[in-house]
Design a protein around this motif. Structure first.
Motif: not given
Length: 321
Positions: A133, A136-137, A140, A142-143, A147, A201, A204, A208
């Protein structure tokens, strides 16, 4: 001498304290009253739906059964030790053997099995979800790559995962003297797969959403990536991370009970299913004891996570519920 202002403050505190105590009590009293009224009007194939009195009686029976089983186990091991001592007195070269007590697990042993399993599955999921997480945060790219996988696997029911996990564990976890039972590995892995996503989720989203000023401070101090995560990202994201952890733990607890019922793995879920299959006149009351126990444990686990969040959070003035 107490002034009028101090008296108003004390009265306000007293009123707040009474609301905090009395409102939950009123809610419980109303619930118990409705339960008893409705129970008298519900007849099932196993008899009348149990009210609070019947459930309380069966709870005491389950406690007595636990202590009776414990006494049997102690007597069983005591007989073995005595027998081994007598054999060794006659033959010093005799190698004593202790056989395990094979009595049926009690209600409290089933509770411990479920708690242990859910905590292992939850820890497995958290060790994967929090770092992923954070990645991902922070990134972008990686997210965007991860996702689709999140959206694909997040809605999958534990009932769909369970057969796959069972077959994989049976094929991969092969040992003549296994450290853990296959049923335990299966249940823990199923819990981990299902409670992974809320933490991932929320982590992340929390990472972010870090304030731009904090990111600029990190740049001014020239923190390396690891220092940036430890000193900036983690403290700022703790509320979001713990929201995900609390959701994941609640989901994991629900998933585990369902998995134990379906796969007949040891735990509270198996206890509920066995009582349903038993079909005695006391079965419904014993099932209700298990249902209430599951709910109480779920509540306690959530409160423990909340206390842990308060302990690690840098903002001690924040109101957490």
């Amino acid at each position: 001498m107490i002034t009028e202002k101090e008296s108003r403050i004390d009265f306000a505190k007293l009123t707040g304290w009474l609301k905090t105590i009395m409102l939950p009590v009123i809610g419980l009293v109303v619930f118990i009253g409705l339960w008893n009224v409705l129970a008298k009007n519900i007849d099932t194939s196993l008899g009348q739906f149990p009210g609070t009195t019947a459930v309380w009686q069966q709870a005491k029976v389950l406690v007595d059964e636990h202590y009776t089983q414990q006494n049997k186990a102690e007597a069983f091991y005591e007989r073995q030790h005595k027998r081994n001592a007598e054999r060794m007195a006659k033959d010093p070269n005799y190698q004593p053997k202790i056989r395990a007590f094979t009595g049926a697990p009690t209600f409290f042993e089933q509770i411990w099995t479920s708690l242990y399993t859910v905590m292992i599955g939850f820890l497995m999921a958290s060790l994967i979800a929090v770092p992923l997480g954070i990645l991902c945060g922070l990134s972008k790219s990686s997210y965007a790559a991860i996702n689709p996988l999140i959206q694909l696997f997040k809605p999958i029911s534990p009932l769909a995962w369970l057969p796959l996990v069972t077959m994989v564990v049976s094929a991969v976890y092969v040992s003549e003297d296994p450290m853990f039972a296959k049923s335990f590995i299966t249940s823990a892995a199923t819990v981990a797969l299902c409670c992974l996503w809320p933490t991932l989720i929320n982590t992340a989203v929390g990472v972010s959403s870090i304030d731009t000023d904090l990111i600029n401070v990190s740049k001014v101090l020239r923190l390396n990536p690891l220092q940036h995560v430890i000193k900036i990202v983690m403290p700022s994201s703790i509320p979001a991370i713990f929201t995900g952890l609390r959701l994941s733990l609640g989901i994991g607890w629900m998933v585990l009970i369902a998995a134990e019922m379906l796969a007949q793995n040891p735990g509270l879920g198996k206890f509920v299913w066995d009582e349903f299959q038993n079909g005695s006149s006391e079965s419904l009351a014993r099932i209700m004891v298990a249902v209430l126990t599951i709910g109480i444990i779920g509540f306690i686990l959530d409160r423990l996570m909340l206390q842990l969040q308060k302990w690690v959070s840098w903002d001690k003035s924040a109101t957490l519920r």
